[in-house]
Design an enzyme around this catalytic site. Structure first.
Site, PDB file in Angstrom:
ATOM      1  N   ASP A   1      21.286  35.197  45.845  1.00 39.80           N
ATOM      2  CA  ASP A   1      21.959  36.357  46.420  1.00 39.80           C
ATOM      3  C   ASP A   1      23.286  36.556  45.697  1.00 39.80           C
ATOM      4  O   ASP A   1      23.689  35.721  44.893  1.00 39.80           O
ATOM      5  CB  ASP A   1      22.201  36.173  47.922  1.00 39.80           C
TER       6      ASP A   1
ATOM      7  N   ASP B   1      27.375  37.394  45.990  1.00 41.53           N
ATOM      8  CA  ASP B   1      28.557  37.444  46.848  1.00 41.53           C
ATOM      9  C   ASP B   1      29.699  38.097  46.093  1.00 41.53           C
ATOM     10  O   ASP B   1      29.950  37.792  44.929  1.00 41.53           O
ATOM     11  CB  ASP B   1      28.973  36.029  47.261  1.00 41.53           C
TER      12      ASP B   1
ATOM     13  N   ASP C   1      34.523  25.307  47.559  1.00 41.49           N
ATOM     14  CA  ASP C   1      34.220  23.885  47.589  1.00 41.49           C
ATOM     15  C   ASP C   1      34.205  23.247  46.193  1.00 41.49           C
ATOM     16  O   ASP C   1      35.067  22.441  45.859  1.00 41.49           O
ATOM     17  CB  ASP C   1      32.930  23.597  48.375  1.00 41.49           C
TER      18      ASP C   1
END
Ligand code: ATP
Ligand code: MG
Length: 463
Positions: free
Chosen positions: A62, A64, A158
């Site tokens: 996907d 983002d 992260d």
């Protein structure tokens, strides 16, 4: 975060000519969102897994987008857009079936995914005034509601490989954290101090395993070392969020690898305590073989684009503890199917404290397992009727796995494989259900005798 926000470091900017990410690799929906934001005067970047995946030559799952437009401003720009998330608002821009997630840059800190219980249907609340709240004892980040700039946003991400920003303005990639080098050397490295980052959000430990399994990256020593030590922090995570992570680990085509890595890093006992305890006692026993065969099977189905369901995986992963509990009940006189059903309830109730198994998975799982003893009945009409049972297919697939891994006689599985392929008349002959002169099924007498022998039919783990 250990990175100052004022006097923030400048990114290394990798020009279009020096990286492989081309617009042809970006979905048209994501491109539309990027251009529309840019044309309205905002900054717009692709960020996260999509940039990383394209750079290493994988197809992104996907796309983002990160922007300096506020969620409200994003909503006003797009016709089909809704805001989701309670802790932090995100915009979902919809094009047919595709959704592009648009996040406003966040100020200092940490992110944390939307709450696991956020749904599309939930209207977002007005965010409370600027604040970030840490739990004093654990350091876990409880709330983070500040919007910021791109050079603040990067520090909440992260791993370095997840913090590359592709700028639609000039098609360059902005790298603040050495992400390009880490992607090249296939290294997974947390941004900032690893222990602090795991304490802020322990799910990052599972994400490390997931990216290691999915991307084949190796975990940098400093990022790897704290995991076994901090594993028990996962106890703080709500079961619903762990269910999400479980599905990402096990239903995306690299479940077998995820499983081995979870064991290796001491995280399996956090997700499946009963299973981990079982495997510690019998690392190469029936349950271990069944898990490996089941995961390999699921991975293969994913790669072939065939449907997979978490209920089957839960059965595979919990089969050791369930069959042990079933055996106990069976020995004290319960009927085999009933013993299994009750054992499944007991094990699921325990398991729900870690990964919440929704009833839509646990109920069919219990049924599929409780049907296993029925495969031992191979005579009479009822044997044939079983084939049209709504849960037969799943139960049969599970039987085959059990036969492959030594918890069932392979001849039983073979018999059921063969009979399904026969024409109806042959099937009836095979079960002795071709009507005799009296209209009495020929198998009726024998069926009675089998009941005495049902002790053998409980699926018991090999000891
Ligand atoms: P994939 O889509 O392949 O699962 P991804 O990296 O895109 O991988 P997402 O869960 O879609 O992972 O999250 C998108 C991005 O948001 C990540 O790349 C990362 O930058 C950031 N992110 C997500 N979860 C966290 C987290 N728990 N802590 C910090 N940053 C996170
Ligand atoms: Mg993603």
């Amino acid at each position: 975060m250990n990175q100052p926000n004022d006097g923030a470091p400048a990114p290394v900017i990798v020009a279009r000519a020096d990286h492989p990410l081309s617009r042809s690799m970006i979905s048209t929906s994501a491109l539309k969102v990027l251009y529309q934001l840019k044309d309205a005067g905002y900054q717009a970047f692709l960020v996260g897994g999509c940039v990383r995946d394209i750079v290493i030559g994988m197809e992104p799952k996907d796309f983002d987008v990160a922007t300096n437009a506020s969620p409200e401003e994003v909503r006003r720009l797009f016709r089909s857009c809704r805001l989701i998330g309670r802790r932090f608002r995100l915009a979902h821009v919809r094009f047919g079936h595709q959704i592009v997630e648009v996040a406003t840059f966040r100020a200092a800190g940490d992110p944390i995914e939307p709450d696991a219980d956020d749904t599309d249907d939930e209207p977002a609340e007005e965010p409370p005034s600027d604040d970030r709240v840490h739990d004093d004892d654990t350091g876990r980040l409880l709330r983070d509601n500040r919007y910021g700039t791109v050079d603040q946003d990067v520090w909440r991400r992260d791993f370095t490989c997840n913090a590359l920003y592709y700028n639609i303005e000039d098609f360059s990639i902005w790298d603040y954290v050495g992400g390009v080098a880490d992607v090249k050397s296939r290294t997974l490295r947390l941004i900032g101090d690893p222990e602090t980052r795991y304490r802020e959000d322990p799910v990052r430990m599972l994400r490390a395993i997931r990216f290691q399994a999915k991307l084949g990256f190796s975990i940098h020593e400093g990022t790897r070392e704290p995991i076994a030590r901090l594993a028990s922090l996962l106890e703080q995570i709500p079961p619903a969020r762990l269910l999400d992570e479980f599905q990402k680990l096990f239903l995306a085509g690299f479940g077998q690898r995820s499983f081995e890595l979870l064991m290796e890093h001491g995280l399996l006992e956090q997700l499946f305590p009963a299973t981990a305890a079982w495997l510690a006692e019998e690392p190469d026993g029936m349950a271990a073989r069944l898990i490996r065969a089941g995961l390999a099977n699921t991975d293969r189905r994913v790669l072939e684009d065939r449907p997979v369901t978490p209920m089957f995986l839960f059965a595979v992963l919990l089969f050791g503890p369930i069959s042990a509990a079933a055996q106990k009940r069976f020995e004290t006189g319960s009927q085999a199917g009933q013993a299994i059903a009750e054992a499944a309830d007991q094990v699921v109730a325990e398991q729900n404290r870690r990964i919440g198994i929704p009833k839509r998975f646990s109920i069919p799982m219990r049924e599929m397992l409780a049907l296993q003893p029925r495969f031992h009945r191979r005579e009479g009409r009822r044997a044939l009727a079983f084939i049209s049972h709504p849960r037969f297919r799943a139960a049969y697939d599970f039987l085959v796995l059990r036969a492959e891994s030594g918890s069932e006689d392979p001849a039983v599985a073979r018999w059921w494989t063969e009979i399904q392929e026969l024409p109806q008349e042959e099937q009836q002959k095979r079960v002795g259900a071709d009507d005799g002169p009296s209209g009495q099924p020929a198998g009726a007498g024998r069926r009675r005798r089998r009941r005495g022998g049902r002790r053998r039919s409980a699926p018991t783990p090999e000891s």
